[in-house]
Design a protein around this motif. Structure first.
Motif, PDB file in Angstrom:
ATOM      1  N   SER A  40      12.980  10.046 -24.451  1.00  0.00           N
ATOM      2  CA  SER A  40      13.834   9.403 -25.458  1.00  0.00           C
ATOM      3  C   SER A  40      13.024   9.228 -26.666  1.00  0.00           C
ATOM      4  CB  SER A  40      14.750   8.164 -25.110  1.00  0.00           C
ATOM      5  OG  SER A  40      13.938   7.021 -25.146  1.00  0.00           O
ATOM      6  N   ALA A  41      13.692   8.799 -27.849  1.00  0.00           N
ATOM      7  CA  ALA A  41      12.771   8.392 -29.135  1.00  0.00           C
ATOM      8  C   ALA A  41      11.951   7.281 -28.730  1.00  0.00           C
ATOM      9  CB  ALA A  41      13.815   8.195 -30.042  1.00  0.00           C
ATOM     10  N   LEU A  42      12.346   6.444 -27.632  1.00  0.00           N
ATOM     11  CA  LEU A  42      11.570   5.020 -27.604  1.00  0.00           C
ATOM     12  C   LEU A  42      10.671   5.074 -26.511  1.00  0.00           C
ATOM     13  CD1 LEU A  42      14.473   2.481 -27.881  1.00  0.00           C
ATOM     14  CD2 LEU A  42      12.646   2.916 -29.474  1.00  0.00           C
ATOM     15  N   ALA A  43      11.018   5.895 -25.293  1.00  0.00           N
ATOM     16  CA  ALA A  43      10.156   5.581 -24.056  1.00  0.00           C
ATOM     17  C   ALA A  43      10.360   6.814 -23.122  1.00  0.00           C
ATOM     18  CB  ALA A  43      10.455   4.389 -23.565  1.00  0.00           C
ATOM     19  N   LEU A  44       9.469   6.932 -22.046  1.00  0.00           N
ATOM     20  CA  LEU A  44       9.428   7.475 -21.071  1.00  0.00           C
ATOM     21  C   LEU A  44       9.875   6.746 -19.760  1.00  0.00           C
ATOM     22  CD1 LEU A  44       9.765  10.378 -19.212  1.00  0.00           C
ATOM     23  CD2 LEU A  44       7.140  10.070 -19.222  1.00  0.00           C
ATOM     24  N   PRO A  45      11.004   6.321 -19.399  1.00  0.00           N
ATOM     25  CA  PRO A  45      11.228   5.234 -18.138  1.00  0.00           C
ATOM     26  C   PRO A  45      10.914   5.894 -16.790  1.00  0.00           C
ATOM     27  CG  PRO A  45      13.271   5.915 -19.103  1.00  0.00           C
ATOM     28  CD  PRO A  45      12.126   6.650 -19.794  1.00  0.00           C
ATOM     29  N   SER A  46      10.317   4.870 -15.988  1.00  0.00           N
ATOM     30  CA  SER A  46      10.024   5.375 -14.653  1.00  0.00           C
ATOM     31  C   SER A  46      11.085   4.500 -13.731  1.00  0.00           C
ATOM     32  CB  SER A  46       8.585   5.372 -14.329  1.00  0.00           C
ATOM     33  OG  SER A  46       8.536   5.685 -12.990  1.00  0.00           O
ATOM     34  N   HIS A  47      12.171   4.948 -13.302  1.00  0.00           N
ATOM     35  CA  HIS A  47      13.079   3.980 -12.391  1.00  0.00           C
ATOM     36  C   HIS A  47      12.477   3.939 -10.976  1.00  0.00           C
ATOM     37  CE1 HIS A  47      16.928   2.653 -11.386  1.00  0.00           C
ATOM     38  NE2 HIS A  47      17.609   3.230 -12.231  1.00  0.00           N
ATOM     39  N   ALA A  48      12.814   2.734 -10.478  1.00  0.00           N
ATOM     40  CA  ALA A  48      12.354   2.720  -9.211  1.00  0.00           C
ATOM     41  C   ALA A  48      13.577   2.952  -8.249  1.00  0.00           C
ATOM     42  CB  ALA A  48      11.943   1.126  -8.888  1.00  0.00           C
ATOM     43  N   TRP A  49      14.572   3.057  -8.758  1.00  0.00           N
ATOM     44  CA  TRP A  49      15.900   3.402  -7.956  1.00  0.00           C
ATOM     45  C   TRP A  49      16.053   2.345  -6.577  1.00  0.00           C
ATOM     46  CZ3 TRP A  49      19.323   5.986 -10.370  1.00  0.00           C
ATOM     47  CH2 TRP A  49      18.981   6.555 -11.326  1.00  0.00           C
ATOM     48  N   HIS A  50      16.329   1.137  -6.871  1.00  0.00           N
ATOM     49  CA  HIS A  50      16.416   0.212  -6.009  1.00  0.00           C
ATOM     50  C   HIS A  50      17.705   0.520  -5.304  1.00  0.00           C
ATOM     51  CE1 HIS A  50      17.040  -3.485  -3.586  1.00  0.00           C
ATOM     52  NE2 HIS A  50      17.834  -3.889  -4.215  1.00  0.00           N
ATOM     53  N   LYS A  89       0.603  -1.139   0.091  1.00  0.00           N
ATOM     54  CA  LYS A  89       0.033  -0.052  -0.068  1.00  0.00           C
ATOM     55  C   LYS A  89       0.697   1.284   0.083  1.00  0.00           C
ATOM     56  CE  LYS A  89      -1.985  -1.090   3.707  1.00  0.00           C
ATOM     57  NZ  LYS A  89      -3.087  -1.191   4.989  1.00  0.00           N
ATOM     58  N   HIS A  90       2.221   1.066   0.438  1.00  0.00           N
ATOM     59  CA  HIS A  90       2.869   2.228   0.694  1.00  0.00           C
ATOM     60  C   HIS A  90       4.066   2.361  -0.589  1.00  0.00           C
ATOM     61  CE1 HIS A  90       1.088   3.163   4.873  1.00  0.00           C
ATOM     62  NE2 HIS A  90       1.211   1.775   4.612  1.00  0.00           N
ATOM     63  N   LEU A  91       4.081   1.638  -1.423  1.00  0.00           N
ATOM     64  CA  LEU A  91       5.349   1.252  -2.120  1.00  0.00           C
ATOM     65  C   LEU A  91       5.278   2.529  -3.107  1.00  0.00           C
ATOM     66  CD1 LEU A  91       7.318  -0.549  -3.511  1.00  0.00           C
ATOM     67  CD2 LEU A  91       5.747  -1.455  -4.950  1.00  0.00           C
ATOM     68  N   ASP A  92       4.250   3.015  -3.707  1.00  0.00           N
ATOM     69  CA  ASP A  92       4.413   4.137  -4.868  1.00  0.00           C
ATOM     70  C   ASP A  92       4.936   5.409  -4.063  1.00  0.00           C
ATOM     71  OD1 ASP A  92       3.553   2.553  -6.921  1.00  0.00           O
ATOM     72  OD2 ASP A  92       1.348   3.489  -6.757  1.00  0.00           O
ATOM     73  N   GLU A  93       4.572   5.710  -2.599  1.00  0.00           N
ATOM     74  CA  GLU A  93       4.963   6.637  -1.815  1.00  0.00           C
ATOM     75  C   GLU A  93       6.516   6.616  -1.410  1.00  0.00           C
ATOM     76  OE1 GLU A  93       4.552   8.236   2.760  1.00  0.00           O
ATOM     77  OE2 GLU A  93       2.922   6.875   1.930  1.00  0.00           O
ATOM     78  N   GLN A  94       6.944   5.269  -1.303  1.00  0.00           N
ATOM     79  CA  GLN A  94       8.271   5.154  -0.796  1.00  0.00           C
ATOM     80  C   GLN A  94       9.258   5.186  -2.252  1.00  0.00           C
ATOM     81  OE1 GLN A  94       8.924   1.712   1.493  1.00  0.00           O
ATOM     82  NE2 GLN A  94       8.461   2.830   3.109  1.00  0.00           N
ATOM     83  N   THR A  95       8.537   4.672  -3.294  1.00  0.00           N
ATOM     84  CA  THR A  95       9.439   4.962  -4.506  1.00  0.00           C
ATOM     85  C   THR A  95       9.594   6.420  -5.060  1.00  0.00           C
ATOM     86  OG1 THR A  95       8.551   2.930  -5.425  1.00  0.00           O
ATOM     87  CG2 THR A  95       9.584   4.405  -6.993  1.00  0.00           C
ATOM     88  N   ALA A  96       8.446   7.088  -4.693  1.00  0.00           N
ATOM     89  CA  ALA A  96       8.779   8.657  -4.840  1.00  0.00           C
ATOM     90  C   ALA A  96       9.848   9.406  -4.033  1.00  0.00           C
ATOM     91  CB  ALA A  96       7.348   9.369  -4.759  1.00  0.00           C
ATOM     92  N   GLN A  97      10.062   8.874  -2.672  1.00  0.00           N
ATOM     93  CA  GLN A  97      10.858   9.416  -1.885  1.00  0.00           C
ATOM     94  C   GLN A  97      12.158   8.833  -2.458  1.00  0.00           C
ATOM     95  OE1 GLN A  97       8.858   7.368   1.550  1.00  0.00           O
ATOM     96  NE2 GLN A  97       9.701   9.175   2.835  1.00  0.00           N
TER      97      GLN A  97
END
Length: 374
Positions: free
Chosen positions: A282-292, A248-256
């Motif tokens: 980029s020409a291909l995509a907008l990536p959304s990195h989780a920054w593990h 439930k909190h994963l997206d919030e923690q990913t934003a941090q």
């Protein structure tokens, strides 16, 4: 200054009451294996990833092993088939292949993203190639549009190793929803971490999911009836309950995590330190990195690590020895993979996590910028 690499106690303290409540719910239920907590988490995580099925297993390695094993049971793979995999991955990706008596074919990564190079995949395909195992290393998705196009052209299976990519996405599609299947780890240090070992597989394939449900449970599709020679690899009720809380909190923690990564990208300015490629249009995509992980490269890596430690900044090396140089695989002792080898000699992981503050990140920045290179 004392900045730990990842403060798990601080992370889990944020959800202490919820975790205790979930734990007590399991204790009071009297049902500890394959119950409502597991089915509830499997449903929630499947929906989160955008997949039809989620099958909870004991750990991330089992997630990969069992998926390849299931494809063998279904006649889609056989012993001796080749599986293309990045050369610079953690050894678990390789172990899953060799455990199934399949042949890993190591491919060099892209230097900017650390992920497997699509051109390298194309060059490595032979008449024995049957699958691709891309690893979303450090929390950034591999070039899945290109990889899926290659798989369709050559009729290859795709197993995503999403052990570090919970919540990462590409073109709006999350890790775990691109390939024929995906393996996740919920090791405590992961972005979505249990309080012990745990893992899961996501897939849209009904037949694969049914086979995996049996394989994780001694090969049994019905109690005391065994279709397969399976394993005991089940995600237990306690860990499923813990994961349901933290999902439930994963997206919030990913934003941090992304906030910390942004500070590093904007403010670390040292000629000897190479930052990871920042996500962007980029020409291909907008990536959304989780920054593990936030992994920099430095030719004087050991000196940089010592310098940061002296200033109270804890860092780790992911990973010091590439798989092809491990004693476990003597058949690769003469193999030369220059880019992979240089990466493993230069990488250093800076602290990043949801318990860090912007001030903590700035302290790491200042420590990096004070490094005196020889």
């Amino acid at each position: 200054m004392n900045i730990s690499f990842l403060d798990l106690k601080a992370i889990n303290t944020c959800f202490r009451e919820e975790l205790i409540e979930a734990c007590m719910r399991v204790i009071d239920s009297g049902w500890y294996i394959a119950g409502n907590e597991l089915s509830n988490f499997e449903g929630a995580f499947a929906r989160y990833c955008g997949s039809k099925h989620c099958i909870g297993v004991a750990n991330g390695l089992d997630a990969l092993i069992l998926t390849l094993r299931a494809w063998k049971e279904l006649g889609k793979l056989k012993e001796g088939d080749e599986v293309i995999v990045p050369a610079n991955t953690y050894i678990a990706s390789i172990l899953a292949i060799t455990e199934n008596r399949l042949v890993p074919v190591l491919v060099e990564p892209e230097s900017g993203t650390f992920n497997i190079c699509p051109d390298g995949i194309r060059a490595a395909i032979t008449d024995k190639t049957r699958a691709i195992l891309p690893v979303h290393l450090y929390g950034r998705l591999a070039d899945m549009p290109a990889i899926m196009a290659i798989s369709e052209q050559h009729n290859l299976l795709v197993l995503e190793d999403s052990a570090q990519a919970h919540g990462a996405s590409l073109n709006g599609r999350k890790a775990g929803s691109w390939g024929d299947a995906s393996g996740f780890s919920f090791y405590p240090g992961k972005n979505l971490g249990a309080l012990g070992d745990a893992g899961a597989i996501t897939t849209d394939d009904d037949q694969l999911a049914e086979t995996l449900l049996a394989l994780r449970n001694y090969g049994s599709h019905e109690k005391y009836k065994n279709l397969h020679q399976g394993l005991n690899s089940r995600l237990d009720e306690i860990q499923a309950a813990m994961l349901s809380v933290k999902l439930k909190h994963l997206d919030e923690q990913t934003a941090q995590r992304r906030q910390i990564a942004q500070i590093y990208h904007e403010d670390i300015n040292h000629p000897a330190i190479t930052l990871p490629l920042a996500p962007g249009v980029s020409a291909l995509a907008l990536p959304s990195h989780a920054w593990h992980l936030f992994v920099v490269r430095c030719e004087q890596r050991d000196a940089l690590q010592k310098h940061l430690a002296a200033l109270g900044v804890q860092t780790l090396i992911h990973y010091p020895i590439p798989p092809h140089q491990q004693q476990a695989y003597p058949q690769w002792s003469e193999l030369s993979l220059p880019l992979t080898e240089s990466i493993h000699q230069q990488v250093l992981s800076l602290p990043i996590g949801p318990a860090m503050t912007a001030a903590d990140a700035q302290s790491v920045v200042d420590a990096c910028n004070r490094f005196v290179a020889n």
